[in-house]
Structure formats: C-alpha cells, structure tokens
Write an enzyme that holds these catalytic residues in place. Structure first.
Site, PDB file in Angstrom:
ATOM      1  N   GLU A 114       0.882  -1.169   0.000  1.00 45.14           N
ATOM      2  CA  GLU A 114       0.000   0.000   0.000  1.00 45.14           C
ATOM      3  C   GLU A 114       0.923   1.223   0.000  1.00 45.14           C
ATOM      4  OE1 GLU A 114      -2.422   0.736   3.411  1.00 45.14           O
ATOM      5  OE2 GLU A 114      -4.017   1.617   2.219  1.00 45.14           O
ATOM      6  N   HIS A 199     -10.033   0.510   0.150  1.00 42.90           N
ATOM      7  CA  HIS A 199     -10.917   1.128   1.162  1.00 42.90           C
ATOM      8  C   HIS A 199     -11.672   2.363   0.630  1.00 42.90           C
ATOM      9  CE1 HIS A 199      -7.347   3.570   2.097  1.00 42.90           C
ATOM     10  NE2 HIS A 199      -6.786   2.640   2.819  1.00 42.90           N
ATOM     11  N   ASN A 202     -12.322   6.075   2.103  1.00 45.72           N
ATOM     12  CA  ASN A 202     -11.291   6.445   3.067  1.00 45.72           C
ATOM     13  C   ASN A 202     -10.011   6.805   2.328  1.00 45.72           C
ATOM     14  OD1 ASN A 202     -12.755   3.871   4.897  1.00 45.72           O
ATOM     15  ND2 ASN A 202     -12.746   5.981   5.623  1.00 45.72           N
ATOM     16  N   ALA A 203      -9.385   7.935   2.715  1.00 48.15           N
ATOM     17  CA  ALA A 203      -8.159   8.429   2.082  1.00 48.15           C
ATOM     18  C   ALA A 203      -8.359   8.589   0.570  1.00 48.15           C
ATOM     19  CB  ALA A 203      -6.971   7.498   2.371  1.00 48.15           C
ATOM     20  N   ASP A 231     -16.277  -1.615   9.661  1.00 47.44           N
ATOM     21  CA  ASP A 231     -16.114  -1.757  11.114  1.00 47.44           C
ATOM     22  C   ASP A 231     -16.998  -0.794  11.895  1.00 47.44           C
ATOM     23  OD1 ASP A 231     -14.848   0.609  10.493  1.00 47.44           O
ATOM     24  OD2 ASP A 231     -13.018   0.193  11.630  1.00 47.44           O
ATOM     25  N   HIS A 234     -14.904   3.349  10.045  1.00 53.08           N
ATOM     26  CA  HIS A 234     -14.403   3.923   8.794  1.00 53.08           C
ATOM     27  C   HIS A 234     -15.526   4.414   7.883  1.00 53.08           C
ATOM     28  CE1 HIS A 234     -10.585   2.140   9.987  1.00 53.08           C
ATOM     29  NE2 HIS A 234     -10.013   2.850   9.045  1.00 53.08           N
ATOM     30  N   ASP A 256      -8.185  -4.197   6.963  1.00 51.77           N
ATOM     31  CA  ASP A 256      -7.149  -3.182   7.220  1.00 51.77           C
ATOM     32  C   ASP A 256      -6.687  -3.306   8.671  1.00 51.77           C
ATOM     33  OD1 ASP A 256      -5.379  -1.152   6.627  1.00 51.77           O
ATOM     34  OD2 ASP A 256      -6.849   0.470   6.717  1.00 51.77           O
ATOM     35  N   LEU A 289      -7.397   8.096  11.640  1.00 54.15           N
ATOM     36  CA  LEU A 289      -7.567   6.639  11.700  1.00 54.15           C
ATOM     37  C   LEU A 289      -6.318   5.953  11.145  1.00 54.15           C
ATOM     38  CD1 LEU A 289     -11.266   6.191  10.520  1.00 54.15           C
ATOM     39  CD2 LEU A 289     -10.374   5.826  12.828  1.00 54.15           C
TER      40      LEU A 289
HETATM   41 ZN    ZN Z   1      -4.876   2.824   3.562  1.00 54.04          ZN
END
Ligand code: ZN
Length: 363
Positions: A114, A199, A202-203, A231, A234, A256, A289
């Site tokens: 990643e 994900h 996210n990001a 979860d 997130h 993750d 996070l």
């Molecule tokens: Zn990531």
C-alpha cells in the site's frame, strides 16, 4: 471425513446436507445429514492486513507471522495478504524478505504493497517522508524483493500509467487508493484495466454531486470491485448501505487490521507510528484513523446486520476478494476445490476452521 454440518454455501447458494473432505479437497456436498449442525462456508480471504494478534507485519519475523496466522485463523481467515504501508525502501524491502513463502497458518496469498506511490493529499497516516512519485526503477526493485500480489497506488500521479501497465504485465493487481483522482482520472485508470479500489471513501477524494471523484466513478461502473472497511468506524452504516445498493456483488470486505486486532486495547505500532486502540478505533498521534481492529467474521456480521443476505455477505469476504486476485478457485466451496472452510453456528459464531482439509480451529 464428513464435517457433520446441516448445510453448505456452494457456489453462492445454501445447499442442505453434509460435506465430505478427502485428501484436502471437497469430495462431496449435499449428503444426507439428519443430525447435522452448522453451515460450512468458504474460508475468508482478507486482502489488507497490516498486522494481527499483537504482531505488526512491518516488524515481524517468521515467529510473528506464525502467531498472527494463528490469531487470523480464529477469525475465519484462511487466506490473506500481509500489507505493508508506505515505508522507506530499505525497511520495506527488509520487511518483504521476512514474509514466509510457506506458512503453517492461513495461506499467504502474496504481499499487498500500500504505497509508496500515493497522493500526498490523501496519505492518511502514511508517513509523507516515505511517499514517492511514480518511479519505474523503484517499482522493479520492490517487485524483486518479494511476491507482490496487489499494489495500491494513486492513478492521477504523473507517470502512474506506466506503473499500472508494468504491474499488470507482471500479473500484479493494481488497486487505486490514497488518491485524489477525479472521476475522469479514475475512469482513465479503469480503462487501462484497473478493476478495484482500496478502502472506498477512506483516504480518497470525497464524493460530491458535481465532482464524484474516484469513489463515485468506482461505484458508477459495473466492472470495478470496491473494497470497504466495514467496522462501523471507517464508514457510517448508511454509507455501507448506499455502497451495497450501488455495488451489490462487487463489494469486497477487507479489515485493514493492525497489530492491535485480536488483542486487548492499548498502544501498538504501525510501522514507525505509535497508535492507540480504544473502543474499536485505532488512531495515530494526530487523531487520524490508522487501520482497524476489525476481524473478517465481524465484517461479515456487520454487513449481514445491515440487511444483506448471509450468502451475499459471505461472498463479500470470500469469492469477491478472490476475484480481485483473479483466482477463480479460491474463496469458493465446491466439489474438487481445496477444503479451506469455516463452519458457522446459527448465531454466526465460528465453530471450526479448515485449511486444506485440516482442522486448524475447533471451538
Ligand atoms: Zn490505507
């Protein structure tokens, strides 16, 4: 050996009857089982695991992988990708060399890198000093250091197209993530053959009605699998519901997970970062996070609790992630396939876990 179950999830559908295992493979399904208990489903496949059971994969040795593997098995995972976040090259290569080719626990299906070719605007907790612009020579050195199976990269970076083509030529799955890509830039990557995103939401450039970004583009296309961290931290439950309505059947659950998963709350490391686990969330020093303490069985339970049928919720943890890897015999339960299985009780508790027909966890 017969499992003694009352049903099995075969080809995505519940089939009544017992399952027989012979020489590590599924020999028969749908056999009479008047006293059968529980349901056999394919073992879970986790595409993104930074660590588990107190072990951080950036610092793990063979014994660490053994311990993490045992803890992952307890959560129903029979195959996973150790995931290494953005890290200086020498440390990253050293961590890659520690990954056992043959492990005793769940199957290690290759490495998920990643980074380091991520957007500086969407790094999350990845250390900015180790981020790199696309660099084919660096890519070659990383690919030479271990069996890379997935690379997460930001497709909008100048030179990312050449990375995508080089990775695809080597059979490595490209996943777009930690990305500020617009929908147009994301679609250009999807047109190059990229078929998944890391994900979702996210990001990532946020979805807006006139600027749907990579998240909107991934949801709008039918040929892209979206990975989600389900979860309850997130993504909001309504977001997961929206994702499912847009992309049912092409949602892959990932955890993750980091070192603090499967062990009590407290302070843990994620590479060079000190993080704190509290009440189901993992945060770095700045409150961002930093991975999760989610388990795959809980990701499945959470999706099912949102109203997704059990067959489909399990598919999101088994056959769909296998499809991301292009492995059509993995994540499935059927005659002649390897007996990587989980037996679930009526309350979705894990009764037993098998890898290659061998019982590895028995409740
Ligand atoms: Zn990531």
């Amino acid at each position: 050996m017969k499992l003694g179950v009352e049903a099995a999830l075969v080809g995505g559908s519940l089939v009544p009857g017992d399952v027989e295992i012979l020489d590590g493979r599924i020999a028969r399904v749908g056999m009479s089982s008047p006293n059968g208990r529980g349901t056999a489903v394919p073992g879970f496949i986790d595409l993104q695991v930074n660590g588990f059971g107190g072990v951080d994969f950036l610092e793990a040795d063979a014994e660490g992988y053994r311990r993490a593997g045992e803890a992952l098995l307890e959560t129903g995972v029979t195959g996973y990708l150790p995931t290494l976040i953005t890290t200086p090259e020498d440390e990253l290569v050293a961590a890659m060399r520690e990954i056992p080719i043959v492990a005793e626990g769940p199957r290690i299906l290759g490495i998920h890198l990643e980074g380091p070719f991520l957007s500086q605007r969407r790094l999350g907790t990845h250390p900015p000093s180790a981020r790199r612009d696309p660099d084919l020579e660096l890519l070659e050195r990383l690919l030479a250091a271990g069996p890379v199976r997935i690379m997460t990269l930001a497709p909008e970076l100048p030179g990312a197209d050449a990375l995508i083509e080089a990775l695809q030529a080597r059979g490595v799955t490209v996943s777009c993530g930690h990305s500020d890509a617009t929908a147009e830039q994301a679609n250009a990557a999807f047109d190059l053959g990229v078929r998944t995103v890391t994900h979702l939401f996210n990001a990532m450039r946020p979805f807006e009605h006139r600027d749907p970004g990579i998240a909107g583009a991934a949801l709008a296309r039918e040929d892209v699998i979206v990975q989600i961290i389900n979860d309850g931290v997130h993504l909001a439950p309504d977001t997961v519901g929206l994702v499912w309505r847009a992309a049912a059947g092409r949602v892959a659950l990932v955890t993750d997970a980091m070192a603090g998963a499967g062990v009590p709350d407290g302070a843990y490391s994620l590479g060079s970062l000190e993080v704190v686990v509290r009440d189901g969330a993992v945060r770095g020093p700045n409150g961002v996070l930093a991975g999760s303490v989610l388990t795959m069985i809980d990701a499945v339970r959470n999706l099912h609790a949102l109203g997704v049928g059990l067959e489909d919720a399990i598919g999101a943890a088994t056959s769909v992630p296998a499809d991301v890897l292009g492995l059509p015999t993995l994540g499935r339960l059927d005659v002649d396939l390897p007996a990587d299985l989980v037996v679930l009780g009526d309350g979705l508790e894990i009764e037993s876990v098998f890898v290659g027909g061998e019982a590895r966890v028995v409740a």
